[in-house]
Design a protein around this motif. Structure first.
Motif, PDB file in Angstrom:
ATOM      1  N   MET A 142     -26.472  11.625 -19.784  1.00 24.34           N
ATOM      2  CA  MET A 142     -27.537  10.994 -20.562  1.00 24.34           C
ATOM      3  C   MET A 142     -26.950  10.342 -21.824  1.00 24.34           C
ATOM      4  SD  MET A 142     -30.767  10.318 -21.174  1.00 24.34           S
ATOM      5  CE  MET A 142     -31.731  11.371 -20.102  1.00 24.34           C
ATOM      6  N   ILE A 143     -27.343   9.102 -22.073  1.00 19.31           N
ATOM      7  CA  ILE A 143     -26.996   8.450 -23.330  1.00 19.31           C
ATOM      8  C   ILE A 143     -28.286   8.120 -24.073  1.00 19.31           C
ATOM      9  CG2 ILE A 143     -24.875   7.470 -22.353  1.00 19.31           C
ATOM     10  CD1 ILE A 143     -26.295   4.722 -22.389  1.00 19.31           C
ATOM     11  N   THR A 144     -28.200   8.102 -25.399  1.00 18.68           N
ATOM     12  CA  THR A 144     -29.346   7.740 -26.237  1.00 18.68           C
ATOM     13  C   THR A 144     -29.008   6.480 -27.017  1.00 18.68           C
ATOM     14  OG1 THR A 144     -30.091  10.034 -26.453  1.00 18.68           O
ATOM     15  CG2 THR A 144     -30.848   8.464 -28.112  1.00 18.68           C
ATOM     16  N   ILE A 145     -29.871   5.484 -26.918  1.00 17.34           N
ATOM     17  CA  ILE A 145     -29.720   4.246 -27.658  1.00 17.34           C
ATOM     18  C   ILE A 145     -30.717   4.259 -28.798  1.00 17.34           C
ATOM     19  CG2 ILE A 145     -29.977   1.732 -27.571  1.00 17.34           C
ATOM     20  CD1 ILE A 145     -29.249   3.634 -24.395  1.00 17.34           C
ATOM     21  N   ILE A 146     -30.241   4.044 -30.021  1.00 15.56           N
ATOM     22  CA  ILE A 146     -31.102   4.066 -31.204  1.00 15.56           C
ATOM     23  C   ILE A 146     -31.085   2.688 -31.849  1.00 15.56           C
ATOM     24  CG2 ILE A 146     -31.519   5.115 -33.459  1.00 15.56           C
ATOM     25  CD1 ILE A 146     -29.966   7.575 -32.424  1.00 15.56           C
TER      26      ILE A 146
END
Length: 333
Positions: free
Chosen positions: A1-5
């Protein structure tokens, strides 16, 4: 899982292109989440992102009551599910392999942050907008900031834009500094290096970044970059780069030289010779970027706006840091 902010504020003109470039990524949608953190926009930004979040479950919209970029980033990190964090900007458009290339390189190296280079584009097709974009890609305007002027090889650098971080780096060195309305990325990257980390620039990853559309907005932006730089230096206990000193020194020389010109004809001629040389260098630097005459003749004006605004902000920042130990400015941009 990656999180883009992605911190946002009043981005209705650019936000859809940004979102589309995220949706079109070749990275699996089920393995990512996108957090848009809104600084209480007063235009249609909130509505536009909300519409996309209903259609795409991996897109979420969060509120940022403090309305500044570092607090938006921290809200995103605190709500992130991913073990890799990618920080975006709504003023940019990303290639469809952006996430996959950054994540792959981060996993394959011992870097703590990886990023690409900026291809700075004009906000509108006008001579002034084109001149602003050219100046922000020129070594004469930006010094040796490789992510702005480009490079032909991967290299370890002091900072990158829109970086891709290992999640645990925030546990090791803390979150973004919310005292820094501007330059929070520089300070955070400086902290990474101070703790023995590495930052990698990937020239094969190119982001289209849209410059400000007026010279006044550009000048305000660089003034704030300069304003917060002394506070960054104070927090890191050292300067992050040598190039940051040239604009304030040049501005101080222009002011001092102008005053001394009243007392000496020799100094006056030397002073005006330096100013003419600066204009000629601006034109020469412009020729390397464009052969459109309207754009070319605007280039020295844009260079001066960037250098003088940054220099003025830097000198103002030194005074504020010495007098108060902090800088109190509120800005969403």
């Amino acid at each position: 899982m990656i999180t883009i902010i992605c911190p946002i504020y009043n981005e209705e003109r650019r936000i859809e292109a940004c979102i589309q470039s995220i949706i079109e990524q070749d990275f699996p949608h089920e393995e990512m989440e996108v957090l848009f953190v809104d600084g209480m926009s007063t235009d249609r930004t909130h509505e536009i992102v909300g519409t996309y979040s209903q259609q795409y479950p991996f897109i979420r919209l969060l509120d940022n009551p403090k309305r500044i970029a570092p607090s938006a980033l921290n809200i995103g990190i605190q709500n992130a599910k991913g073990d890799i964090i990618i920080r975006l900007d709504a003023h940019a458009r990303y290639p469809n392999n952006y996430f996959s290339q950054l994540v792959s390189k981060l996993r394959a190296t011992d870097a703590d942050n990886v990023g690409g280079v900026c291809n700075t584009l004009p906000a509108k097709d006008t001579p002034m907008c084109r001149a602003i974009a050219h100046a922000m890609s020129s070594p004469f305007g930006m010094g040796n900031s490789h992510f702005r002027i480009g490079t032909d090889r991967e290299m370890w650098v002091d900072t990158v834009p829109f970086g891709c971080f290992r999640r645990d780096i925030f546990d090791k060195i803390g979150l973004f500094d919310e005292e820094l309305v501007r330059n929070q990325d520089d300070e955070f990257n400086g902290r990474i290096i101070r703790h023995g980390g590495k930052i990698l620039l990937m020239p094969q990853v190119v982001v289209d970044y849209f410059a400000r559309d007026t010279i006044s907005k550009t000048a305000k932006m660089f003034y704030q970059y300069g304003l917060f730089k002394p506070l960054v230096n104070k927090k890191l206990h050292k300067p992050t780069t040598l190039r940051q000193f040239f604009p304030p020194l040049f501005l101080a020389g222009v002011i001092l030289g102008g005053l001394l010109s009243f007392f000496s004809v020799t100094i006056m001629w030397l002073y005006f010779s330096v100013l003419i040389l600066y204009i000629l260098l601006g034109l020469f630097a412009g020729l390397r970027c464009t052969h459109r005459w309207p754009d070319l003749f605007l280039m020295p004006i844009v260079f001066a706006a960037i250098h003088f605004s940054y220099g003025l902000g830097y000198l103002d920042g030194i005074i504020k840091v010495l007098a108060h130990g902090k800088i109190s400015v509120q800005s969403n941009h």
